[in-house]
Motif scaffolding. Sequence first.
Motif, mmCIF file in Angstrom:
data_model
loop_
_atom_site.group_PDB
_atom_site.id
_atom_site.type_symbol
_atom_site.label_atom_id
_atom_site.label_comp_id
_atom_site.label_asym_id
_atom_site.label_seq_id
_atom_site.Cartn_x
_atom_site.Cartn_y
_atom_site.Cartn_z
ATOM 1 N N GLY A 175 0.817 -1.204 0.000
ATOM 2 C CA GLY A 175 0.000 0.000 0.000
ATOM 3 C C GLY A 175 0.855 1.260 0.000
ATOM 4 O O GLY A 175 0.553 2.230 -0.701
ATOM 5 N N SER A 176 1.926 1.250 0.765
ATOM 6 C CA SER A 176 2.828 2.401 0.807
ATOM 7 C C SER A 176 3.498 2.624 -0.533
ATOM 8 O O SER A 176 3.639 3.764 -0.988
ATOM 9 N N LEU A 177 3.904 1.550 -1.189
ATOM 10 C CA LEU A 177 4.536 1.677 -2.506
ATOM 11 C C LEU A 177 3.547 2.216 -3.538
ATOM 12 O O LEU A 177 3.907 3.054 -4.375
ATOM 13 N N ARG A 178 2.305 1.733 -3.464
ATOM 14 C CA ARG A 178 1.279 2.245 -4.394
ATOM 15 C C ARG A 178 1.054 3.748 -4.156
ATOM 16 O O ARG A 178 0.902 4.525 -5.097
ATOM 17 N N ALA A 179 1.036 4.163 -2.898
ATOM 18 C CA ALA A 179 0.831 5.565 -2.563
ATOM 19 C C ALA A 179 1.984 6.421 -3.096
ATOM 20 O O ALA A 179 1.768 7.528 -3.585
ATOM 21 N N ILE A 180 3.195 5.905 -3.024
ATOM 22 C CA ILE A 180 4.348 6.633 -3.552
ATOM 23 C C ILE A 180 4.264 6.755 -5.054
ATOM 24 O O ILE A 180 4.519 7.817 -5.620
ATOM 25 N N GLN A 181 3.863 5.669 -5.711
ATOM 26 C CA GLN A 181 3.776 5.666 -7.169
ATOM 27 C C GLN A 181 2.697 6.623 -7.679
ATOM 28 O O GLN A 181 2.866 7.272 -8.696
ATOM 29 N N THR A 182 1.586 6.691 -6.979
ATOM 30 C CA THR A 182 0.494 7.541 -7.432
ATOM 31 C C THR A 182 0.618 8.968 -6.913
ATOM 32 O O THR A 182 -0.078 9.862 -7.381
ATOM 33 N N GLY A 183 1.456 9.163 -5.899
ATOM 34 C CA GLY A 183 1.603 10.478 -5.269
ATOM 35 C C GLY A 183 2.437 11.379 -6.049
ATOM 36 O O GLY A 183 2.375 12.405 -6.540
#
Length: 101
Positions: free
Chosen positions: A93-101
């Motif tokens: 989830g953290s990696l997805r947030a970084i990618q979309t952020g």
Amino acid sequence: MADTTMDPAAVQAAGTAAEGLSNQVSGYQPQLAQAAGEAAGGVPKTATASSVQSNGGAWSQAIGKLAATMDQQGMNLVTCSQRQSGTESTVAGSLRAIQTG
């Protein structure tokens, strides 16, 4: 190099199996008590009868301790697998947030 990743499902399955085996092991306690009683009954009021009963009690305690230890280890494995799965989900989830952020 060996693969050192943990498969949470496999660890959980091992934990569940250990818990099940614990139940099987503890199931031998009544059989042991019955066998010790029958053996002691064959030579009543003798040192042998007392010894058989004493040994039966010691074996029963050992089986009980083994079953409890196996159950605890099984629970530990299940908890470990659940924590690992939770950590993997959090990291993903953290990696997805970084990618979309």
